[in-house]
Design a protein around this motif. Structure first.
Motif, PDB file in Angstrom:
ATOM      1  N   LYS A   1      10.984 -13.342  16.123  1.00 53.16           N
ATOM      2  CA  LYS A   1       9.875 -14.270  15.927  1.00 53.16           C
ATOM      3  C   LYS A   1       8.518 -13.592  15.958  1.00 53.16           C
ATOM      4  O   LYS A   1       7.520 -14.169  15.519  1.00 53.16           O
ATOM      5  N   THR A   2       8.447 -12.358  16.464  1.00 54.71           N
ATOM      6  CA  THR A   2       7.172 -11.637  16.486  1.00 54.71           C
ATOM      7  C   THR A   2       6.825 -11.042  15.125  1.00 54.71           C
ATOM      8  O   THR A   2       5.698 -10.601  14.914  1.00 54.71           O
ATOM      9  N   GLN A   3       7.795 -11.025  14.218  1.00 52.17           N
ATOM     10  CA  GLN A   3       7.554 -10.476  12.884  1.00 52.17           C
ATOM     11  C   GLN A   3       7.204 -11.623  11.937  1.00 52.17           C
ATOM     12  O   GLN A   3       8.073 -12.387  11.502  1.00 52.17           O
ATOM     13  N   ARG A   4       5.943 -11.716  11.653  1.00 48.84           N
ATOM     14  CA  ARG A   4       5.411 -12.873  10.910  1.00 48.84           C
ATOM     15  C   ARG A   4       6.041 -13.017   9.527  1.00 48.84           C
ATOM     16  O   ARG A   4       6.338 -14.134   9.090  1.00 48.84           O
ATOM     17  N   VAL A   5       6.236 -11.907   8.840  1.00 46.84           N
ATOM     18  CA  VAL A   5       6.802 -11.968   7.490  1.00 46.84           C
ATOM     19  C   VAL A   5       8.202 -12.569   7.525  1.00 46.84           C
ATOM     20  O   VAL A   5       8.549 -13.421   6.702  1.00 46.84           O
ATOM     21  N   LEU A   6       9.012 -12.161   8.493  1.00 45.62           N
ATOM     22  CA  LEU A   6      10.374 -12.679   8.596  1.00 45.62           C
ATOM     23  C   LEU A   6      10.363 -14.157   8.977  1.00 45.62           C
ATOM     24  O   LEU A   6      11.216 -14.929   8.516  1.00 45.62           O
TER      25      LEU A   6
ATOM     26  N   LYS B   1       0.837  -1.187   0.000  1.00 46.13           N
ATOM     27  CA  LYS B   1       0.000   0.000   0.000  1.00 46.13           C
ATOM     28  C   LYS B   1       0.878   1.245   0.000  1.00 46.13           C
ATOM     29  O   LYS B   1       1.973   1.247   0.549  1.00 46.13           O
ATOM     30  N   SER B   2       0.393   2.312  -0.603  1.00 47.40           N
ATOM     31  CA  SER B   2       1.197   3.516  -0.795  1.00 47.40           C
ATOM     32  C   SER B   2       1.631   4.164   0.511  1.00 47.40           C
ATOM     33  O   SER B   2       2.695   4.778   0.587  1.00 47.40           O
ATOM     34  N   LEU B   3       0.851   4.021   1.558  1.00 45.63           N
ATOM     35  CA  LEU B   3       1.168   4.685   2.824  1.00 45.63           C
ATOM     36  C   LEU B   3       1.743   3.744   3.868  1.00 45.63           C
ATOM     37  O   LEU B   3       2.238   4.193   4.902  1.00 45.63           O
ATOM     38  N   THR B   4       1.691   2.463   3.633  1.00 49.41           N
ATOM     39  CA  THR B   4       2.195   1.497   4.625  1.00 49.41           C
ATOM     40  C   THR B   4       3.067   0.453   3.921  1.00 49.41           C
ATOM     41  O   THR B   4       2.643  -0.677   3.720  1.00 49.41           O
ATOM     42  N   ARG B   5       4.253   0.854   3.542  1.00 49.82           N
ATOM     43  CA  ARG B   5       5.159  -0.067   2.867  1.00 49.82           C
ATOM     44  C   ARG B   5       5.598  -1.168   3.824  1.00 49.82           C
ATOM     45  O   ARG B   5       5.867  -0.924   4.996  1.00 49.82           O
ATOM     46  N   THR B   6       5.707  -2.373   3.300  1.00 47.88           N
ATOM     47  CA  THR B   6       6.141  -3.503   4.107  1.00 47.88           C
ATOM     48  C   THR B   6       7.594  -3.309   4.521  1.00 47.88           C
ATOM     49  O   THR B   6       8.436  -2.929   3.708  1.00 47.88           O
ATOM     50  N   LYS B   7       7.895  -3.565   5.797  1.00 47.87           N
ATOM     51  CA  LYS B   7       9.271  -3.460   6.263  1.00 47.87           C
ATOM     52  C   LYS B   7       9.499  -4.432   7.404  1.00 47.87           C
ATOM     53  O   LYS B   7       8.560  -4.900   8.051  1.00 47.87           O
ATOM     54  N   LEU B   8      10.760  -4.732   7.651  1.00 48.06           N
ATOM     55  CA  LEU B   8      11.148  -5.604   8.749  1.00 48.06           C
ATOM     56  C   LEU B   8      12.122  -4.829   9.632  1.00 48.06           C
ATOM     57  O   LEU B   8      13.142  -4.331   9.150  1.00 48.06           O
ATOM     58  N   VAL B   9      11.794  -4.721  10.896  1.00 49.44           N
ATOM     59  CA  VAL B   9      12.625  -3.973  11.835  1.00 49.44           C
ATOM     60  C   VAL B   9      13.688  -4.908  12.400  1.00 49.44           C
ATOM     61  O   VAL B   9      13.397  -5.787  13.210  1.00 49.44           O
ATOM     62  N   VAL B  10      14.924  -4.727  11.958  1.00 47.80           N
ATOM     63  CA  VAL B  10      16.030  -5.587  12.378  1.00 47.80           C
ATOM     64  C   VAL B  10      17.254  -4.721  12.655  1.00 47.80           C
ATOM     65  O   VAL B  10      17.292  -3.531  12.336  1.00 47.80           O
TER      66      VAL B  10
END
Length: 301
Positions: A234-239, A143-152
């Motif tokens: 492990k709390t980040q489902r995509v990762l 989505k234009s306002l909520t780009r997928t990201k992983l906080v690492v």
């Protein structure tokens, strides 16, 4: 956006099939199925009374041309439509460049012939093209306002970059082994024909054993990546999904590699699976770099 997304999926599938087709061409020795003429086949637009090798090479040329047009159109369309995504310009240029270079290298091989060191890059650019097109397609789901990201952490982010680059090295060594005709240089696994042979038995054996070591090292790196991700993120489902998928791909990659050894590289399906899984793994880690770059930060682990 739905039309662009559907077009991206179609383009990805076509590029993926071209990659598989290229492996079939190499595996069946059909690279000269149209002689030394390009883009014509034996000087004709449509080959007359073609052999199986000619059919394989000719259809690969046709589908590669279609893939090239689709990739160029997808790159232009996504550049305009997804301008809010910072990475889109880079991947649009990368996808277009890779598909063009891939096509030119294929034509050069037919007309002039190329040594294995250069021809291995042909498959390498196919993998880059697939990774870039896959990334563009995945961008269409954001989505234009909520780009997928992983906080690492930055350290984990750089580790993923290292794995991705190393995976490309494994791709190259595997392609080099194929073009050198070294796939059957060693029987048995992990030993080479029952011996601890590494670097003293000639170039062909060296290439085969170097690729084996590179592949097994990649498996260890992927395992470290998965354990690291599942332990600290492990709390980040995509990762979590990426970690489990990478483990599955590298397992199939190793299994198919061993299978090629024990079937003396005579099973086409196993060979295609081997080429496919490493390419998908490279594409997966390429997209993971994007996601972790967006959310990387210094944190304690």
């Amino acid at each position: 956006m739905k039309k662009l997304r559907a077009f991206g999926i179609l383009t990805t599938l076509v590029v993926l099939f071209v990659l598989i087709q290229g492996s079939i061409v190499t595996k069946t020795g059909s690279g000269q199925g149209c002689g030394t003429t390009w883009p014509l086949c034996f000087g004709d637009v449509i080959p007359y009374n073609p052999t199986l090798e000619t059919i394989i090479e000719y259809t690969h040329r046709l589908l590669s041309s279609v893939a090239g047009m689709l990739v160029l159109l997808l790159s232009f369309w996504s550049w305009k439509r997804l301008s809010y995504i910072n990475e889109i310009k880079f991947f649009a240029i990368l996808a277009s460049t890779a598909i063009i270079v891939q096509g030119l290298m294929g034509a050069g091989q037919v007309v002039f012939g190329q040594p294995p060191l250069i021809m291995a890059l042909h498959f390498g650019f196919s993998a880059i093209s697939l990774a870039a097109v896959s990334a563009i397609t995945l961008f269409t789901f954001e989505k234009s306002l909520t780009r997928t990201k992983l906080v690492v952490s930055k350290r984990f982010h750089w580790f993923i970059i290292a794995i991705t680059l190393y995976a490309y090295l494994v791709i190259y060594t595997g392609a080099f082994v194929k073009h050198m005709g070294a796939a059957t240089a060693c029987t048995g696994f992990p030993l080479c024909s029952g011996n601890w042979v590494l670097f003293s038995e000639g170039t062909i054996v060296f290439a085969q054993m170097f690729h084996r070591l590179a592949g097994m090292s990649l498996a260890l790196l992927v395992l470290v990546f998965a354990v690291w991700a599942l332990r600290f993120y492990k709390t980040q489902r995509v990762l979590t999904m990426i970690s489990l998928t990478s483990l599955g791909l590298i397992f199939v990659q190793l299994l198919s590699g061993v299978g090629m050894v024990f079937t003396y590289n005579q099973n086409l399906t196993i060979g295609l699976i081997h080429a496919l899984t490493i390419s998908l793994l490279f594409a997966l880690f390429t997209y993971t770099i994007i996601l972790t770059r967006r959310g990387s930060k210094e944190e304690s682990e």
